[in-house]
Structures are given as structure tokens and as C-alpha cells.
Scaffold this active site. Structure first.
Site, PDB file in Angstrom:
ATOM      1  CB  SER A   1       3.126   1.741   6.179  1.00  0.00           C
ATOM      2  OG  SER A   1       1.927   1.807   6.882  1.00  0.00           O
TER       3      SER A   1
ATOM      4  CG  ASP B   1       0.003  -3.993   2.707  1.00  0.00           C
ATOM      5  OD1 ASP B   1       0.179  -3.490   1.572  1.00  0.00           O
ATOM      6  OD2 ASP B   1      -0.082  -3.300   3.737  1.00  0.00           O
TER       7      ASP B   1
ATOM      8  CG  HIS C   1      -0.340   0.264   2.510  1.00  0.00           C
ATOM      9  ND1 HIS C   1      -0.030  -0.742   3.404  1.00  0.00           N
ATOM     10  CD2 HIS C   1       0.033   1.409   3.118  1.00  0.00           C
ATOM     11  CE1 HIS C   1       0.495  -0.214   4.493  1.00  0.00           C
ATOM     12  NE2 HIS C   1       0.554   1.091   4.339  1.00  0.00           N
TER      13      HIS C   1
END
Length: 430
Positions: free
Chosen positions: A279, A204, A174
Site C-alpha cells: 500500500s 485514501d 490508511h
């Protein structure tokens, strides 16, 4: 009821969910995109009281309008990191003795796990010094077309972890999904444009590469041997502007089953501070080994200390596949894009008679195509197991192997029928 030449084209309140594409954010969880915890300033999201968000941050930097191109991109929302991904530009195609061994060939580079050479627990300072050069800042650019067909650049930011000394870096899917430009900034300030090697939206995870040598890769630890209460140190790029930030806490829980954007994941939980932009950053144990790839955080009123990471053993398996093949091999796929219709209002918008999981698109020559699926089919069950959401359907498919035959009951034109697709391998490049 359905016109296959004009499927669902007049009513688009939300985006279909594709088997092999980034998924739209649901109301329960988001990811830390600018880790890439993306902070999208162009469109603020009103979060529910408690949500889990991707820790990536994205900004829409509106520059001078760019001349309109023939090929227009559409804005695509997704949930990881609480931000928005736009377009579909991604090309498919220490001084301690803890350096991981890496086997290289002309065709691929395989990351190997290195075991800790000393039983001594390190301090947070030592862990930070050991891994500070192995965690990078990632920024992305995407061309966005506005409602009036003007174009501007959307910028995002996140984190990444160096896994080989010759430039392979892992991050979250992402963080980089949909980007047409990916830049990597090392701790020493050097900046490189990165090439996308492979992505896996299901887990992911993504791998990118920069043309650099003599980098400092992390050492993979064994996440299966973790225990609740062990030290956990997170290193990342919170807010997309604070690269190299170190926070510490403990492993709060193991094997948390969390559903994010329709994908169910088993994650590590930590109370180390995780923020947008984290992230794709690293979570390390007291030996300085990587035990997780940061993926999501909680947010909302009165919520603190809920961060999540993909266990390192799961990460390594996927990373090896992405480096070798560009995608994860052997994963079964039905070959459809799906649409969850959950309310009577949505059913009216799409001119269907009931809520449920609907086929929005059938991939050519896929298992679904060969079995006779059509746009507008409502999927009722798989092998006699009732299906009420895309998450349940994906879980049912992943419980099988490539080559398995399924019995899928569908509703078409108010008549129930059973189709028998033979699962094929999921290959995003096809």
C-alpha cells in the site's frame, strides 16, 4: 427515544463512520496497509472467502508497559490493508530524461506531470532501475491502550513514493492514519522521521515530508491513456520487510468501481503481485512513468492476481491540494458522524425501532448543525433519493457543490420530517 446528552454511549459493537475520518473495514474489501500493507499481529482478522484488502501491514510490538498517561487513546479499527489503525495521533497539520518538473515557492510545492521523452518501451529491469530510488519504505508507531489500561507500541509498515526532490512523499492515508511517529527508509538505507503534510480519507491518499535533498522523484504518467493489456510494474515494501520488491503484470481493467470501507473508488486493476505492505507503493507503465498508487488487493481462497491502484491523474489532483492546503478544498460536507445499523440485533443494541443510517454525532457549526440535525436521527432520503447506507449518503453529498441546499428526510421519534442543510466545505482542520 434518544437522549442527546448520552447518545449511543452504552452500546458500542462497532464504530461510527465519520465523513472525514478513516473508515471501519467492511466485509467486502480491505486495503494493503503495509503499503502501508499493515499486518496486525496483535489481532488476526478472519477474512471472508473473498475480500479485497489494503496492502499495508501492521504489527503490534508489545514492549515494556509504558506509564499510563492522562490522555488515553482508543483502538480504532479500519479496513484498508487488512490491518488495524490505532488512536488518532496524526497531526492534521535513472539516467533517463524523465524527471518531473516541480515548481516551488516558500509556501508550497506543486507536483507537475512530465511527459515521456521517448516512445521506446522499457524492460522491467530498466523500469526498476529508473524508479527503485523513488519508492520508499514507511514504518509507523502508535501508542495503544489495552483493556487493562496498559500501554504498548503498535507498529505498522507500508510503502511511499517520492514526488519532489526536496522530500515530499505520497502514500495511502490508511498507511499513516492515527500514527504518532512516521519513519521513512530510502533505498540507500538512510532513515528519516517524516512530518505529516495532509491526508484525504475519501481517496485514501496522504502526503508526508522528510528533510532531505536531491531525491529522485517519479514522473507522473497519464492514466487516462492506459489500455487493458499494457505492462504494469509494481514496486513496494511487501510484508513491511522486503523494500524495493518489483513485480510485473498487466493492466487488467480500467475504472473498476470498488467500495472500500464505505468509500467508493474508481481504480485500476492489475495482476501484478500485490501483498500486504505494498500500500502506498507505485504502479508504473512501460515508459517508467507512475500510473497508479497501490491501494488494495484481493485475498481469500483460490483468488490470485487481483490488485488495485488509484489512477495517477486522480492521485496528482489530490496531492497538489494536500501540499498546498493540507486537505482537499471545495469538497462538500454535511458535518455528521454516521452509524449503519443493518440488523435487528444491532437495532436492539442501540434501542432504535428500525435499521438504517443514523446520526451518531453532529459537528458544531456544520451544515447539519445549522439545519437542526440531532443525534439519533435516521436519514431516509436526500432529494427524494432513498438512503440505505452511509456509502449512498456520501455519494449523494459528493454529487453536489459547496453552497447547495439539500432536502433530507429524516425519522425522529417515529415522526418523519424534512431538513434543508446548506452544504459547507469539508475542512478536517476545523
Amino acid at each position: 427515544m434518544f437522549d442527546n446528552k448520552d447518545p449511543f454511549d452504552k452500546y458500542i459493537p462497532f464504530n461510527p463512520i465519520e465523513e472525514n475520518a478513516p473508515l471501519e473495514m467492511n466485509s467486502a474489501y480491505t486495503s494493503s496497509e503495509d503499503d502501508s500493507s499493515y499486518i496486525d499481529h496483535s489481532k488476526e482478522l478472519k477474512e471472508p472467502e473473498i475480500i479485497i484488502t489494503h496492502s499495508s501491514s501492521k504489527k503490534h510490538s508489545i514492549k515494556k508497559p509504558i506509564a499510563l498517561m492522562l490522555s488515553m487513546l482508543t483502538l480504532t479499527a479500519f479496513g484498508f490493508g487488512g490491518g488495524y489503525a490505532v488512536g488518532q495521533f496524526a497531526n492534521p497539520h535513472s539516467t533517463l530524461n524523465t524527471t518531473p518538473s516541480v515548481s516551488s515557492s516558500q509556501n508550497d510545492t506543486v507536483v507537475q506531470t512530465a511527459s515521456r521523452t521517448s516512445g521506446k518501451a522499457l524492460s522491467v529491469t530498466e523500469i526498476a532501475n529508473l524508479n527503485g530510488n523513488s519508492v520508499v519504505e514507511i514504518t509507523t508507531e502508535v501508542m495503544v491502550t489495552g483493556r487493562r489500561l496498559e500501554q504498548y507500541i503498535s507498529q505498522g509498515a507500508g510503502s511511499g513514493v517520492i514526488i519532489t526532490n526536496d522530500g515530499y512523499i505520497m502514500t495511502n492515508n490508511h498507511v499513516i492514519s492515527g500514527s504518532n511517529k512516521i519513519n521513512v527508509r530510502l533505498k540507500n538505507g538512510e532513515t528519516y522521521e517524516a512530518k505529516l503534510i495532509g491526508t484525504d480519507p475519501t481517496t485514501d491518499i496522504a502526503v508526508i515530508k522528510i528533510e532531505a535533498k536531491n531525491l529522485v522523484p517519479v514522473t507522473f504518467g497519464n492514466s487516462d491513456k492506459l489500455a487493458v493489456g499494457e505492462l504494469a510494474v509494481a514496486i513496494g515494501n511487501p510484508l513491511g520487510e522486503l523494500g524495493g520488491t518489483v513485480t510485473d503484470g498487466i493492466i487488467s481493467a480500467l475504472d473498476r468501481e470498488i467500495t472500500i470501507d464505505g468509500e467508493t473508488m474508481n481504480l485500476l486493476q492489475t495482476n501484478a503481485a500485490i501483498n500486504p505492505g505494498n500500500s502506498g507503493g507505485g504502479l508504473f507503465n512501460d515508459g517508467g512513468e507512475l500510473i497508479g498508487l497501490v491501494v488494495a488487493k484481493s485475498s481469500g481462497s483460490d483468488i490470485e492476481g487481483l490488485g488495485f491502484a488509484i489512477p495517477s491523474n486522480d492521485v496528482k489532483t489530490v496531492v497538489d491540494e494536500l501540499i498546498a492546503h493540507g486537505y482537499v478544498t471545495g469538497r462538500p460536507a454535511l458535518g455528521v458522524s454516521l452509524l449503519d445499523i443493518t440488523t435487528a440485533q444491532e437495532a436492539m443494541m442501540y434501542r432504535v425501532n428500525q435499521t438504517g443510517v443514523y446520526v451518531a454525532q453532529v459537528s458544531l457549526d456544520s451544515a447539519a448543525d445549522k439545519a437542526g440535525f440531532k443525534v439519533g436521527d435516521c436519514i431516509l432520503s436526500v432529494n427524494d433519493t432513498q438512503i440505505t447506507s452511509t456509502t449512498e449518503l456520501k455519494k449523494a453529498i459528493l454529487e453536489h457543490k459547496v453552497g447547495d441546499k439539500l432536502k433530507v428526510k429524516i425519522l425522529r421519534d417515529r415522526e418523519e420530517m424534512t431538513l434543508e442543510p446548506v452544504l459547507k466545505e469539508s475542512n478536517p482542520s476545523n
